[in-house]
Every structure is written in structure tokens, then in C-alpha cells.
Design a protein around this motif. Structure first.
Motif, mmCIF file in Angstrom:
data_model
loop_
_atom_site.group_PDB
_atom_site.id
_atom_site.type_symbol
_atom_site.label_atom_id
_atom_site.label_comp_id
_atom_site.label_asym_id
_atom_site.label_seq_id
_atom_site.Cartn_x
_atom_site.Cartn_y
_atom_site.Cartn_z
ATOM 1 N N PHE A 176 -9.700 -1.063 14.326
ATOM 2 C CA PHE A 176 -9.412 -1.860 13.132
ATOM 3 C C PHE A 176 -8.497 -1.092 12.175
ATOM 4 O O PHE A 176 -7.640 -1.678 11.514
ATOM 5 N N LEU A 177 -8.695 0.231 12.107
ATOM 6 C CA LEU A 177 -7.828 1.058 11.264
ATOM 7 C C LEU A 177 -6.389 1.025 11.789
ATOM 8 O O LEU A 177 -5.433 0.890 11.021
ATOM 9 N N SER A 178 -6.252 1.168 13.107
ATOM 10 C CA SER A 178 -4.915 1.149 13.710
ATOM 11 C C SER A 178 -4.247 -0.197 13.488
ATOM 12 O O SER A 178 -3.060 -0.281 13.132
ATOM 13 N N TYR A 179 -5.003 -1.257 13.686
ATOM 14 C CA TYR A 179 -4.467 -2.603 13.488
ATOM 15 C C TYR A 179 -3.988 -2.789 12.050
ATOM 16 O O TYR A 179 -2.890 -3.301 11.797
ATOM 17 N N THR A 180 -4.818 -2.362 11.096
ATOM 18 C CA THR A 180 -4.467 -2.536 9.684
ATOM 19 C C THR A 180 -3.236 -1.723 9.309
ATOM 20 O O THR A 180 -2.341 -2.205 8.608
ATOM 21 N N ARG A 181 -3.182 -0.478 9.787
ATOM 22 C CA ARG A 181 -2.023 0.358 9.447
ATOM 23 C C ARG A 181 -0.737 -0.237 10.007
ATOM 24 O O ARG A 181 0.304 -0.265 9.332
ATOM 25 N N LYS A 182 -0.785 -0.726 11.255
ATOM 26 C CA LYS A 182 0.411 -1.320 11.844
ATOM 27 C C LYS A 182 0.831 -2.579 11.094
ATOM 28 O O LYS A 182 2.019 -2.825 10.889
ATOM 29 N N ARG A 183 -0.146 -3.380 10.716
ATOM 30 C CA ARG A 183 0.187 -4.603 9.983
ATOM 31 C C ARG A 183 0.832 -4.283 8.641
ATOM 32 O O ARG A 183 1.756 -4.961 8.196
ATOM 33 N N MET B 157 0.852 -1.194 0.000
ATOM 34 C CA MET B 157 0.000 0.000 0.000
ATOM 35 C C MET B 157 0.882 1.236 0.000
ATOM 36 O O MET B 157 1.797 1.369 0.801
ATOM 37 N N GLY B 158 0.632 2.150 -0.878
ATOM 38 C CA GLY B 158 1.461 3.327 -1.000
ATOM 39 C C GLY B 158 0.942 4.490 -0.194
ATOM 40 O O GLY B 158 -0.024 4.396 0.537
ATOM 41 N N GLU B 159 1.599 5.637 -0.366
ATOM 42 C CA GLU B 159 1.209 6.846 0.337
ATOM 43 C C GLU B 159 -0.205 7.261 -0.073
ATOM 44 O O GLU B 159 -0.579 7.200 -1.245
ATOM 45 N N GLY B 160 -0.967 7.687 0.902
ATOM 46 C CA GLY B 160 -2.286 8.188 0.600
ATOM 47 C C GLY B 160 -3.280 7.120 0.213
ATOM 48 O O GLY B 160 -4.232 7.397 -0.509
ATOM 49 N N SER B 161 -3.091 5.881 0.671
ATOM 50 C CA SER B 161 -4.034 4.813 0.376
ATOM 51 C C SER B 161 -5.162 4.811 1.408
ATOM 52 O O SER B 161 -5.076 5.442 2.459
ATOM 53 N N TYR B 162 -6.213 4.046 1.122
ATOM 54 C CA TYR B 162 -7.382 4.022 1.990
ATOM 55 C C TYR B 162 -7.605 2.632 2.560
ATOM 56 O O TYR B 162 -7.423 1.622 1.870
ATOM 57 N N ILE B 163 -8.010 2.583 3.829
ATOM 58 C CA ILE B 163 -8.363 1.339 4.499
ATOM 59 C C ILE B 163 -9.716 1.538 5.177
ATOM 60 O O ILE B 163 -10.144 2.670 5.420
ATOM 61 N N ARG C 211 -7.706 7.528 5.229
ATOM 62 C CA ARG C 211 -6.513 7.637 4.388
ATOM 63 C C ARG C 211 -5.303 7.456 5.298
ATOM 64 O O ARG C 211 -5.180 8.135 6.320
ATOM 65 N N VAL C 212 -4.425 6.541 4.959
ATOM 66 C CA VAL C 212 -3.291 6.244 5.826
ATOM 67 C C VAL C 212 -1.976 6.421 5.101
ATOM 68 O O VAL C 212 -1.864 6.209 3.887
ATOM 69 N N THR C 213 -0.987 6.840 5.861
ATOM 70 C CA THR C 213 0.398 6.828 5.427
ATOM 71 C C THR C 213 1.168 6.080 6.510
ATOM 72 O O THR C 213 0.578 5.556 7.454
ATOM 73 N N GLU C 214 2.465 6.059 6.399
ATOM 74 C CA GLU C 214 3.269 5.336 7.388
ATOM 75 C C GLU C 214 3.182 5.971 8.768
ATOM 76 O O GLU C 214 3.391 5.319 9.783
ATOM 77 N N THR C 215 2.838 7.235 8.833
ATOM 78 C CA THR C 215 2.827 7.941 10.121
ATOM 79 C C THR C 215 1.475 8.535 10.495
ATOM 80 O O THR C 215 1.311 8.991 11.635
#
Length: 406
Positions: free
Chosen positions: A368-375, A1-7, A23-27
Motif C-alpha cells: 500500500f505504501l508503494s502504491y501510494t508513493r507511485k500514485r 505531498m512534499g519532501e519528507g511527508s508521511y503515508i 516517510r516518503v520522498t520521490e525516490t
């Protein structure tokens, strides 16, 4: 998943279904849209009607798509019911070199996962509590350490196979692919617990519509959990039966006047209720009396469940209360007095989260968003909370092929 992707996080609750797109990024995680629908086909955390549940999911997801302008194809969701269990397991391997590598950690986790699981159960998570290198324990990041033998003490979370499969199936019926199925209190904890709380000792109590989920954390790691089959719906049903009211009116009264303790001003004060197209007057104290009795019963069960978690001992734990019932006035103080511990109501404090969804009732969906981003972004880390949380993604393709003919 790249920058500015959606979960998307999808909370399939007993009372409501919530879909949150971000919308998530690495940070960063920035919420783009939210959709909610009245739940159907779910009782005490268990899907009992695939058609009803999938229709409610579809409605919530469609609303989130309209608000966000994002097409939702894949979700992270979860479940929690009385069939969920957690238990300890250990694994050990001889190091392939003289230092610990990520490959060694993967191998020791695989060894720890070699446990007996009944045929009607599935392993959902394996979460490390600590690593041991050559007999030296309480290690949380062993990569690069010198040694000969690596051990892992882990918590294994299992769920009923039919419950897991039904959650996946109703999502698929709504046109969605399921990326992960997560134990709900782990998601809630990811949303509302601070790192210092997880380090020094925290008890998460998530009171939803159908169940109450309890999860303990110490030294940054998950220590165990329990599920009680009482939630906000039981409060509503008590009012409906006790005051001879329809459920919708009982729910309204619970939200408007419900309290877990008696305020002085409630004595003698009356309100108007409607039943069978007729109005009548009742004392507000009647509502509180009913809710107080159920609150005290539930709080006693919570204490008993906490004491039943293996390895638990009283210490200065912090207690964080989430779920829709966390908003019930007086409940925070009641739980604090029974447990003799400080209690706060957990809220989601991420940047980009509006006031409407930062409250405790949305903690699971946000988690769930936090879990997905960390994974997605921390897959190579050895963080004590997320590493080894072997979600369904590792065996999901095989499971789907076996059960859903894909």
C-alpha cells in the motif's frame, strides 16, 4: 505531498490488522513505525462487524502512532474476497492531433471503462495491458508516437459495493480518511515482485488468513487474478477439529510444528498439547498429516485457478509466494512440484525496512505504501503497471457523499 511527508498503509486482514507509517520522498520510502492488532469483525476478507473491525483498526493505528510519533489521519487500504473479479476490456479513440498525448490516453482509458458492471459491483482499477497505435500493438508508452487511432487493452478489476463501502466505513469509524482502496494482490505485487519478474512473467500467490489471492503479470502489466476462499485459518481449524484442541492451541502448534511435507524426524516424535486445562501427548506427524492434506487441496485449487485466468498459457513463469502461510515449512516445495515452476518466498527489500516487517506476512501493508508513493509521484507516467490504475480517488468524494452523508 512534499519532501519528507508521511503515508500509511493499512492491511485489514482476517487474522490481523497492520498499520505501517513511512516517510516518503520521490525516490525513497523509509518506515517510521508499525502497529499490529488481532483482527476482529473480518471473515474471509469481508467485514462482517463494523464495530469489531473499527476497534482493531484503531488499536493498530494507535500503536503505529506511538512508535512513529506521527499522527495518522489518512490511509491507503484494500480488500480481497470471493466477490473480486477481473476481466478484459478495450477502448479506442481518434487522436486529437497527429501524436499521442496524455489526454488521448485518458480518453481511451475512459472509453475502455465504459463496460457493464452489475449494480452490486464497483470498478476499482483499470490497468492497461497494452496500447495499440494504428494497428501496431504491444506498446506500453505511446506518448509522442505518431498516429491516427489509439486503442487500449485493459484489465478491469471490480469488487462488491458493500465490501468496499464497509471497509471505508469501519476506517471512518476509527477516525481515518481513506485515500485509496486497492485490490490486495496488486499491493502485494508492488512490494515483492521485481521488474524483471513482471516483465518475463510472474505469478503472485498471497496466502493470508482468510483467502488466497492469485495475480498474474506479463510484459510489466497485470494480466488477471483469482481469489480462493481458503487461507491460514482453515489450516488452524483443521488442526483444532482433528486433534480436538482449542483454536488458540491449534494456532500455536501450526506455527511451531506445522509442515506441508513429512520430514523423517517427525515420525514417532511426540509433543505435549494442552486442552481443557489438561495436557496430553501427540505425535508431531499428526499435525503434519492434517496440514499436508489441506496444503495439497489448496495447491490443487491454486493450479486450477491459474489455468482459469483468461489468456494463461504455460511458460517459464516465476512464482512468488507471500502472506503469513508462505512461512509454512515445505509449502514452497510443494507448490513448485505441483506447478512445475520455480517458487520463491517474497520479501520486501526496500531500504529502511527492518527485518520484522520485510517478511511475506506484511507484503500487502508494505505494498500500500508503494502504491501510494507511485500514485503521488508518478501520476504523469505511463508505466505499464501503475498507469490507468483508476483507484477510488477519482470518484471517492461522490461515493462518500452518497453513502455516508458527507
Amino acid at each position: 505531498m512534499g519532501e519528507g511527508s508521511y503515508i500509511t498503509g493499512l492491511d485489514i486482514g482476517t487474522s490481523k490488522v497492520t498499520a505501517i507509517v513511512a516517510r516518503v520522498t520521490e525516490t525513497t520510502t523509509e518506515v517510521a513505525g508499525v502497529g499490529m492488532a488481532v483482527s476482529a469483525g473480518v471473515r474471509k476478507g469481508v467485514v462482517v462487524d463494523l464495530e469489531g473491525a473499527s476497534a482493531a483498526i484503531r488499536e493498530a493505528v494507535n500503536k503505529a502512532q506511538v512508535v512513529s510519533g506521527v499522527e495518522i489521519k489518512e490511509v491507503c487500504t484494500g480488500l480481497s474476497d470471493m466477490h473480486m473479479k477481473s476481466f478484459k476490456s478495450t477502448g479506442a479513440v481518434v487522436l486529437t492531433t497527429d501524436v499521442v498525448t496524455q489526454r488521448d490516453i485518458d480518453k481511451v482509458m475512459e472509453t475502455a471503462g465504459t463496460v457493464y458492471v452489475p449494480l452490486d459491483k464497483e470498478i476499482m482499477h483499470m490497468i492497461p495491458v497494452e496500447y495499440v497505435v494504428d494497428g501496431e500493438g504491444q506498446i506500453y508508452n505511446p506518448v509522442g508516437m505518431s498516429g491516427v487511432r489509439l486503442e487500449a487493452n485493459v484489465q478491469v478489476v471490480v469488487g462488491a459495493s458493500n465490501s468496499i463501502h464497509n471497509v471505508v466505513k469501519c476506517c471512518e469509524m476509527a477516525g481515518l480518511k481513506v485515500a485509496d482502496v486497492v485490490f490486495n494482490p496488486l499491493a502485494s505485487a508492488a512490494a515483492v515482485l521485481r521488474e524483471d519478474e513482471k516483465a518475463y512473467g510472474a505469478i503472485l500467490i498471497d496466502i493470508g488468513g482468510g483467502t488466497t489471492d492469485i495475480a498474474l503479470f506479463k510484459n510489466g502489466a497485470f494480466m488477471g487474478a483469482a481469489v480462493i476462499d481458503i487461507g491460514g485459518n482453515q489450516f488452524t481449524n483443521d488442526i483444532a477439529v482433528g486433534l480436538r484442541l482449542p483454536v488458540y492451541e491449534a494456532e500455536r502448534l501450526k506455527k511451531a510444528y506445522g509442515m506441508a511435507t513429512f520430514p523423517d524426524e517427525y515420525f514417532g516424535e511426540e509433543i505435549t498439547v494442552t486442552a481443557n486445562m489438561e495436557e496430553r501427548r501427540i505425535s508431531k506427524s499428526f499435525i503434519t498429516e492434517i496440514i499436508k492434506a489441506r496444503s495439497e487441496e489448496l495447491t490443487g485449487m491454486i493450479k486450477e485457478a491459474i489455468l482459469g485466468v483468461p489468456g494463461f498459457s504455460w511458460q517459464p513463469w516465476s512464482v512468488v509466494l507471500t502472506g503469513g502461510v508462505a512461512q509454512l515449512k515445505g509449502l514452497e516445495g510443494l507448490i513448485s512440484s505441483v506447478l512445475d515452476l520455480p517458487v520463491r518466498v517474497g520479501t520486501c527489500e526496500w531500504q529502511g525496512i527492518g527485518d520484522k516487517i520485510r517478511g511475506p506476512m506484511n507484503a500487502t501493508a508494505v505494498g500500500f505504501l508503494s502504491y501510494t508513493r507511485k500514485r503521488l509521484y508518478d501520476s504523469g507516467s505511463v508505466d505499464a503497471f501503475t498507469t490507468g490504475q483508476y483507484s477510488m480517488s477519482k470518484w471517492f468524494k461522490g461515493l462518500v457523499g452518497k453513502f455516508f452523508n458527507r
